[in-house]
Write a protein that holds these residues in place. Structure first.
Motif, short mmCIF file in Angstrom:
data_model
loop_
_atom_site.label_atom_id
_atom_site.label_comp_id
_atom_site.label_asym_id
_atom_site.label_seq_id
_atom_site.Cartn_x
_atom_site.Cartn_y
_atom_site.Cartn_z
N ASP A 143 26.23 103.46 32.77
CA ASP A 143 25.79 102.60 33.87
C ASP A 143 24.40 103.02 34.31
O ASP A 143 24.12 104.21 34.46
CB ASP A 143 26.73 102.72 35.08
N VAL A 144 23.55 102.03 34.53
CA VAL A 144 22.25 102.25 35.15
C VAL A 144 22.24 101.30 36.33
O VAL A 144 22.36 100.09 36.16
CB VAL A 144 21.08 101.93 34.19
N TYR A 145 22.18 101.87 37.53
CA TYR A 145 22.23 101.02 38.71
C TYR A 145 21.27 101.51 39.78
O TYR A 145 20.93 102.68 39.85
CB TYR A 145 23.65 100.89 39.26
N PHE A 146 20.83 100.55 40.58
CA PHE A 146 19.87 100.82 41.63
C PHE A 146 20.61 101.26 42.89
O PHE A 146 21.65 100.69 43.24
CB PHE A 146 19.00 99.59 41.87
N LEU A 147 20.08 102.28 43.53
CA LEU A 147 20.73 102.84 44.70
C LEU A 147 20.37 102.04 45.95
O LEU A 147 19.20 101.76 46.20
CB LEU A 147 20.33 104.30 44.87
N GLU A 155 28.00 108.03 49.99
CA GLU A 155 28.01 109.35 49.36
C GLU A 155 27.61 110.45 50.34
O GLU A 155 27.64 111.62 50.00
CB GLU A 155 27.01 109.38 48.19
N GLU A 156 27.22 110.02 51.54
CA GLU A 156 26.70 110.95 52.54
C GLU A 156 25.53 111.75 51.99
O GLU A 156 25.40 112.95 52.18
CB GLU A 156 27.81 111.87 53.06
N THR A 157 24.66 111.03 51.27
CA THR A 157 23.49 111.62 50.63
C THR A 157 22.28 111.48 51.52
O THR A 157 21.99 110.40 52.03
CB THR A 157 23.21 110.92 49.28
N LYS A 158 21.58 112.57 51.69
CA LYS A 158 20.32 112.56 52.44
C LYS A 158 19.20 112.45 51.42
O LYS A 158 19.14 113.22 50.47
CB LYS A 158 20.16 113.85 53.24
N THR A 159 18.33 111.49 51.62
CA THR A 159 17.19 111.32 50.71
C THR A 159 15.94 111.88 51.36
O THR A 159 15.77 111.81 52.57
CB THR A 159 16.97 109.85 50.35
N GLY A 160 15.08 112.42 50.54
CA GLY A 160 13.82 112.98 51.03
C GLY A 160 12.68 112.00 50.85
O GLY A 160 12.89 110.83 50.50
N PRO A 161 11.48 112.48 51.05
CA PRO A 161 10.30 111.60 50.98
C PRO A 161 10.04 111.04 49.58
O PRO A 161 9.35 110.03 49.46
CB PRO A 161 9.15 112.52 51.42
N ASP A 162 10.61 111.64 48.54
CA ASP A 162 10.42 111.10 47.19
C ASP A 162 10.92 109.67 47.08
O ASP A 162 10.38 108.88 46.32
CB ASP A 162 11.15 111.96 46.15
N PHE A 163 11.93 109.32 47.84
CA PHE A 163 12.48 107.97 47.79
C PHE A 163 11.53 106.94 48.41
O PHE A 163 11.67 105.75 48.18
CB PHE A 163 13.86 107.90 48.46
N ASP A 164 10.56 107.41 49.18
CA ASP A 164 9.55 106.50 49.75
C ASP A 164 8.51 106.08 48.71
O ASP A 164 7.78 105.13 48.92
CB ASP A 164 8.84 107.17 50.93
N ALA A 165 8.48 106.78 47.57
CA ALA A 165 7.50 106.51 46.53
C ALA A 165 7.91 105.37 45.61
O ALA A 165 7.14 104.94 44.76
CB ALA A 165 7.27 107.77 45.69
N GLY A 166 9.14 104.88 45.75
CA GLY A 166 9.63 103.81 44.88
C GLY A 166 11.08 103.52 45.20
O GLY A 166 11.53 103.71 46.32
N PHE A 167 11.83 103.09 44.21
CA PHE A 167 13.24 102.80 44.43
C PHE A 167 14.08 103.79 43.62
O PHE A 167 13.70 104.23 42.54
CB PHE A 167 13.59 101.36 44.04
N GLY A 168 15.21 104.15 44.19
CA GLY A 168 16.11 105.08 43.53
C GLY A 168 17.04 104.35 42.57
O GLY A 168 17.43 103.20 42.80
#
Length: 186
Positions: A143-147, A155-168
């Motif tokens: 599976d390849v899916y967009f977050l 998932e109770e996942t905390k995302t950092g500033p890297d996610f601001d650079a594009g899409f996960g």
């Protein structure tokens, strides 16, 4: 990093598996049909981790902070056990570039697109991709899916500033723990 809870996409896979199990077993009680567990699945998890597509990514892709390691293991829910190996990435370009990249990468490794994936690719839609190995390995899917925010929140996942650079997005190889046939949820 705190391990992610395996919900969201995994819950959808479980529901699909539960429905398929009922159909394939002649509607035996789900408890009887879904009796696999995570016991003694380490070698099968290791096999999932070995797929090259997990480390393959388009040029410019970012490995976000907190997601440097390959996530792999087994999870059980409602009596069904699933094996997984996945990587999370952030891409600063267009989703279509990611789709084209993984369509080609999957094909090179012998993966075949599901019916829904073939239709989405034909219509040039940005969609999640799902591939199977066919008769070579009918227990494993790619599976390849967009977050989405909903997936990350579940998932109770905390995302950092890297996610601001594009899409996960996530690249995941999944398998039933008992080796029974699995398919994409078309």
């Amino acid at each position: 990093m705190t391990p992610r809870k395996r919900t969201g996409r995994c819950a959808a896979l479980l529901l699909t598996a539960a429905l398929a199990t009922g159909a394939l077993t002649g509607c035996r009680p789900l408890a009887d049909a879904a009796s696999a567990s995570c016991e003694d699945t380490g070698s099968r998890v290791d096999a999932l981790k070995s797929y090259d597509v997990l480390d393959s990514r388009p040029p410019g892709t970012i490995v976000p902070q907190g997601f440097e390691d390959l996530q792999a293991g087994c999870w059980e829910d409602s009596g069904e056990a699933w094996l997984y190996a996945d990587r999370t990435y952030v891409f600063p370009g267009d989703k279509a570039e990611v789709i084209q990249y993984y369509e080609a990468a999957a094909e090179r490794e012998g993966w075949k697109p599901s019916k829904a994936t073939r239709q989405a690719l034909k219509e040039n839609r940005s969609a999640s991709l799902c591939f199977t190995r066919g008769k070579t390995d009918d227990a494993t899917t790619l599976d390849v899916y967009f977050l989405t925010k909903e997936i990350l929140d579940a998932e109770e996942t905390k995302t950092g500033p890297d996610f601001d650079a594009g899409f996960g997005y996530r690249v995941a190889v999944n398998s039933t723990a008992d080796g029974s046939a699995a398919s994409c949820s078309d």
